[in-house]
Write an enzyme that holds these catalytic residues in place. Structure first.
Site, PDB file in Angstrom:
ATOM      1  N   GLU A   1       0.872  -1.165   0.000  1.00 52.08           N
ATOM      2  CA  GLU A   1       0.000   0.000   0.000  1.00 52.08           C
ATOM      3  C   GLU A   1       0.913   1.221   0.000  1.00 52.08           C
ATOM      4  O   GLU A   1       1.792   1.323   0.870  1.00 52.08           O
ATOM      5  CB  GLU A   1      -0.883  -0.008   1.262  1.00 52.08           C
ATOM      6  CG  GLU A   1      -1.846   1.149   1.248  1.00 52.08           C
ATOM      7  CD  GLU A   1      -2.777   1.202   2.457  1.00 52.08           C
ATOM      8  OE1 GLU A   1      -2.802   0.234   3.242  1.00 52.08           O
ATOM      9  OE2 GLU A   1      -3.468   2.218   2.592  1.00 52.08           O
TER      10      GLU A   1
ATOM     11  N   ARG B   1       4.948 -12.936   9.497  1.00 51.63           N
ATOM     12  CA  ARG B   1       5.678 -11.716   9.183  1.00 51.63           C
ATOM     13  C   ARG B   1       6.987 -11.665   9.955  1.00 51.63           C
ATOM     14  O   ARG B   1       7.160 -12.352  10.959  1.00 51.63           O
ATOM     15  CB  ARG B   1       4.836 -10.476   9.463  1.00 51.63           C
ATOM     16  CG  ARG B   1       4.453 -10.275  10.920  1.00 51.63           C
ATOM     17  CD  ARG B   1       3.821  -8.895  11.141  1.00 51.63           C
ATOM     18  NE  ARG B   1       2.783  -8.593  10.176  1.00 51.63           N
ATOM     19  CZ  ARG B   1       2.736  -7.444   9.465  1.00 51.63           C
ATOM     20  NH1 ARG B   1       3.652  -6.526   9.615  1.00 51.63           N
ATOM     21  NH2 ARG B   1       1.763  -7.230   8.631  1.00 51.63           N
TER      22      ARG B   1
ATOM     23  N   LYS C   1       3.899   0.811   9.980  1.00 53.25           N
ATOM     24  CA  LYS C   1       4.047   2.052   9.220  1.00 53.25           C
ATOM     25  C   LYS C   1       3.545   3.246  10.022  1.00 53.25           C
ATOM     26  O   LYS C   1       4.075   4.342   9.895  1.00 53.25           O
ATOM     27  CB  LYS C   1       3.314   1.939   7.889  1.00 53.25           C
ATOM     28  CG  LYS C   1       4.138   1.168   6.865  1.00 53.25           C
ATOM     29  CD  LYS C   1       3.575   1.329   5.482  1.00 53.25           C
ATOM     30  CE  LYS C   1       2.971   0.047   5.019  1.00 53.25           C
ATOM     31  NZ  LYS C   1       2.360   0.090   3.707  1.00 53.25           N
TER      32      LYS C   1
HETATM   33  P1  ATP Z   1       0.492  -1.632   7.739  1.00 48.52           P
HETATM   34  O1  ATP Z   1       1.681  -1.435   8.642  1.00 48.52           O
HETATM   35  O2  ATP Z   1      -0.148  -0.341   7.288  1.00 48.52           O
HETATM   36  O3  ATP Z   1      -0.472  -2.706   8.190  1.00 48.52           O
HETATM   37  P2  ATP Z   1       1.665  -3.475   5.958  1.00 48.52           P
HETATM   38  O4  ATP Z   1       2.905  -3.641   6.756  1.00 48.52           O
HETATM   39  O5  ATP Z   1       0.684  -4.567   5.870  1.00 48.52           O
HETATM   40  O6  ATP Z   1       0.973  -2.148   6.359  1.00 48.52           O
HETATM   41  P3  ATP Z   1       1.582  -3.324   3.099  1.00 48.52           P
HETATM   42  O7  ATP Z   1       2.069  -2.230   2.228  1.00 48.52           O
HETATM   43  O8  ATP Z   1       0.134  -3.630   3.089  1.00 48.52           O
HETATM   44  O9  ATP Z   1       2.108  -2.994   4.529  1.00 48.52           O
HETATM   45  O10 ATP Z   1       2.417  -4.639   2.841  1.00 48.52           O
HETATM   46  C1  ATP Z   1       2.747  -5.124   1.580  1.00 48.52           C
HETATM   47  C2  ATP Z   1       3.076  -6.580   1.688  1.00 48.52           C
HETATM   48  O11 ATP Z   1       4.188  -6.769   2.556  1.00 48.52           O
HETATM   49  C3  ATP Z   1       1.923  -7.371   2.264  1.00 48.52           C
HETATM   50  O12 ATP Z   1       1.765  -8.548   1.522  1.00 48.52           O
HETATM   51  C4  ATP Z   1       2.339  -7.645   3.668  1.00 48.52           C
HETATM   52  O13 ATP Z   1       1.783  -8.834   4.124  1.00 48.52           O
HETATM   53  C5  ATP Z   1       3.865  -7.716   3.545  1.00 48.52           C
HETATM   54  N1  ATP Z   1       4.500  -7.360   4.812  1.00 48.52           N
HETATM   55  C6  ATP Z   1       4.309  -6.244   5.525  1.00 48.52           C
HETATM   56  N2  ATP Z   1       5.011  -6.274   6.670  1.00 48.52           N
HETATM   57  C7  ATP Z   1       5.688  -7.447   6.672  1.00 48.52           C
HETATM   58  C8  ATP Z   1       6.602  -8.081   7.581  1.00 48.52           C
HETATM   59  N3  ATP Z   1       6.942  -7.491   8.720  1.00 48.52           N
HETATM   60  N4  ATP Z   1       7.089  -9.293   7.243  1.00 48.52           N
HETATM   61  C9  ATP Z   1       6.743  -9.872   6.096  1.00 48.52           C
HETATM   62  N5  ATP Z   1       5.899  -9.342   5.203  1.00 48.52           N
HETATM   63  C10 ATP Z   1       5.368  -8.144   5.477  1.00 48.52           C
HETATM   64 MG    MG Z   2      -1.332  -4.108   4.746  1.00 53.33          MG
END
Ligand code: ATP
Ligand code: MG
Length: 573
Positions: A48, A274, A284
């Site tokens: 996002e 994650r 974020k």
């Molecule tokens: P927010 O912090 O706003 O919830 P997010 O970390 O989910 O956002 P996105 O931009 O939606 O951020 O993530 C993009 C992709 O990266 C998604 O598929 C998410 O699952 C993956 N992702 C985000 N954080 C992690 C993490 N800590 N480890 C592994 N994958 C991640």
């Molecule tokens: Mg997300």
């Protein structure tokens, strides 16, 4: 609670292939065998654009692009931009730069969920026609109230039984801007008593007047993630939609949307754990707060866990990919020690970094018996780990600098560096002996007077006498001034969160996370330092130029990481 990962296992170099032998690859193998998607593997990385990417995203990038590569498949970059109020083109650009820098290529497959707004609208109309969606006039609070709880079923909305015609009319009017924000929503008609709260008639469209970074003011209704995501996957021909564990409970909804629309060969959602790292934050929201409130110098502050921060700090893409491979892919949450990441960059830089001598906290040394105008040049190897890296000439003269910590007036036992009356080896140069010290009015030592043994040229013992310590040095008249920035963990707590003892996560910021040293002395070869290079400052650590502030005539170096691998030591104990 999350368990710590098995450190031993991570250190094992055999694990570099881990990305490709995990439960996700097992699922793919099975799909290949059964020809579920033919022999096709198509993944996507769906950020996002509401912030910069961090090391957790790197894990997802390495996994999605890595799995596609390994299976001769494709991976799309898709911006998941269904939430216009937080999204921005600045983020889109940084994300593209970061994915590319990590070494991955989406070819001509860069998409936006907003590309599909028209199609998503049509899908929603389709659902209404099938009697599977309805316009609901309950307020957000009422919807929450009607939803029930984990232990209590929800109750049906009084608007649930609107006719298809009425729903079609209202939904179109929602689109046309006839109703105020928040006054109506479109909901999937599923089951208000489902044990899974996500299935209790979830909202799939809302009214929101916000200018979208791409579609501007064209739309005043926006699809929700749970509706947009499966359909975006479907429209792009994604086979395996890999996401993090928090979406596990959303999978029934993901499948429901695709099934009710009778879409053929629907993609499959697969969840993995994650990445969590200690002594930092990865949400974020929190990263944005650090930036907005000035706790750090922007998203690319070298202390940030963002890709741009790590890049500015001096991390290489290779080291981050290595890290992502080592930590592997699991089904259960864990916290990885920040030392594992540091271990990976240290290993990489040990092979590639040029060695140079710098003195961060200089102490002047006058070698009284060295001829006043003499200058000698010593050949010093550029990298003992890489013989092809060759040698360079380093000038030596009567006045040199050594590190303050390499001299002690009242040394403890086993202090093998310089003391009054003691002898030490200057790396690749000579043995010197200290005879006296000069102090300023505060009693601080500002200068040492030494003599050298001309017979010890090159640092070899002339008569078999032993000198235990070897220290680095820089010739004063040839030295250049540099600024050095040392970084430590951004937080003092392993898990800086908002709720422990009523504190905010920002209360755990490490006040000593940045130390700026000005007036450091460096050998002149660093005048030609290159932004792309990394250097090992002898006995001090790995460094690189700061891409943001360093300029000709005022060189600033960031410490990427220190030399000591405390983490590897601990894990072996
Ligand atoms: P927010 O912090 O706003 O919830 P997010 O970390 O989910 O956002 P996105 O931009 O939606 O951020 O993530 C993009 C992709 O990266 C998604 O598929 C998410 O699952 C993956 N992702 C985000 N954080 C992690 C993490 N800590 N480890 C592994 N994958 C991640
Ligand atoms: Mg997300």
């Amino acid at each position: 609670m999350v368990d710590k990962i098995n450190n031993e296992e991570v250190l094992n170099d055999e694990n570099s292939k881990k990305t490709y032998s995990n439960f996700i690859q097992d699922i793919i193998n099975k799909d290949m065998e059964e020809n579920t998607y033919g022999q096709k593997v198509h993944t996507r990385f769906p950020p996002e654009p509401n912030g910069y990417l961090h090391i957790g995203h790197a894990k997802s990038i390495c996994l999605n692009f890595g799995i596609a590569q390994y299976n001769n498949g494709l991976c799309n970059l898709r911006f998941d931009d269904t939430n216009p109020s937080k999204e921005d083109t600045e983020y889109v650009e940084s994300i593209m730069e970061d994915v590319r820098w990590l070494g991955f290529d989406w070819g001509d497959r860069m998409y936006y969920a907003s590309d599909y707004f028209d199609k998503l609208y049509e899908f929603a109309v389709e659902l209404i026609k099938k009697g599977k969606a309805y316009v609901c006039d309950l307020s957000a609070d009422e919807i929450r109230e009607y939803r029930g709880t984990l232990t209590q079923p929800g109750k049906n909305s009084p608007y649930r039984d609107r006719t298809v015609e009425e729903n079609l009319d209202l939904f179109e009017r929602m689109k046309n801007g006839e109703f105020p924000d928040g006054s109506r929503v479109l909901r999937a008609k599923i089951d208000m008593s489902s044990p899974n709260l996500n299935m209790r008639d979830p909202v799939i469209y809302r009214i929101l007047r916000a200018t979208h970074h791409r579609t501007g003011d064209k739309w005043c209704i926006y699809p929700m993630y749970d509706f947009a995501h499966p359909l975006s996957d479907y429209l792009e021909g994604i086979t395996h939609s890999i996401c993090t564990l928090e979406f596990e409970d959303h999978r029934p909804l993901y499948d429901w949307v695709l099934r009710e629309l009778e879409l053929r060969n629907p993609p499959k959602q697969i969840e993995f754990a994650r990445l969590n790292l200690n002594y930092t934050v990865m949400s974020k929201r929190k990263l944005l707060k650090l930036v907005k409130e000035g706790y750090v110098d922007g998203w690319d502050d070298p202390r940030m866990p963002t890709i741009s921060g790590l890049r500015r700090r001096g991390y290489t893409p290779e080291s981050i990919r290595d890290f992502c491979n080592r930590i592997g892919v699991a089904k259960a949450d864990s916290i990885v020690d920040i030392g594992v990441l540091e271990h990976c960059i240290r290993e990489d830089l040990n092979k590639r970094a040029k060695r140079v001598m710098t003195v961060l906290r200089p102490l002047k040394v006058v070698i009284d018996n060295y001829p006043d105008d003499m200058v000698e040049e010593f050949d010093i190897e550029n990298n003992p780990e890489d013989l092809e890296a060759g040698t360079r000439k380093v000038p030596f003269s009567k006045v040199i600098y050594i590190e303050k910590y390499d001299f002690m007036e009242n040394p403890p036992k086993k202090f093998f560096r310089l003391t009054v009356g003691g002898e030490v080896r200057l790396k690749n140069a000579y043995f010197i002996k200290c005879n006296s010290v000069v102090k300023d009015e505060n009693g601080e030592i500002v200068e040492l007077h030494c003599t050298y043994d001309p017979a010890s040229r090159g640092g070899e013992s002339p008569d078999g006498r032993k000198v235990k310590g070897t220290i680095h040095w820089v010739s004063a008249q040839h030295a250049i001034d540099i600024e050095v920035r040392l970084y430590n963990n951004l937080f003092t707590a392993a898990n800086p969160s908002d709720d422990t003892e009523g504190k905010e996560f920002t209360d755990y910021i490490n006040k000593d996370s940045l130390e700026v040293l000005k007036g450091c002395k460096a050998e002149r070869s660093l005048l030609n330092a290159d932004l792309k290079e990394r250097y090992q400052f002898l006995r001090t650590g790995y460094f690189c130029l700061d891409s943001k502030y360093s300029k000709e005539g005022s060189l600033i170096f960031n410490r990427v990481v220190g030399l000591k691998d405390t983490w590897a030591k601990i894990s072996k104990e």
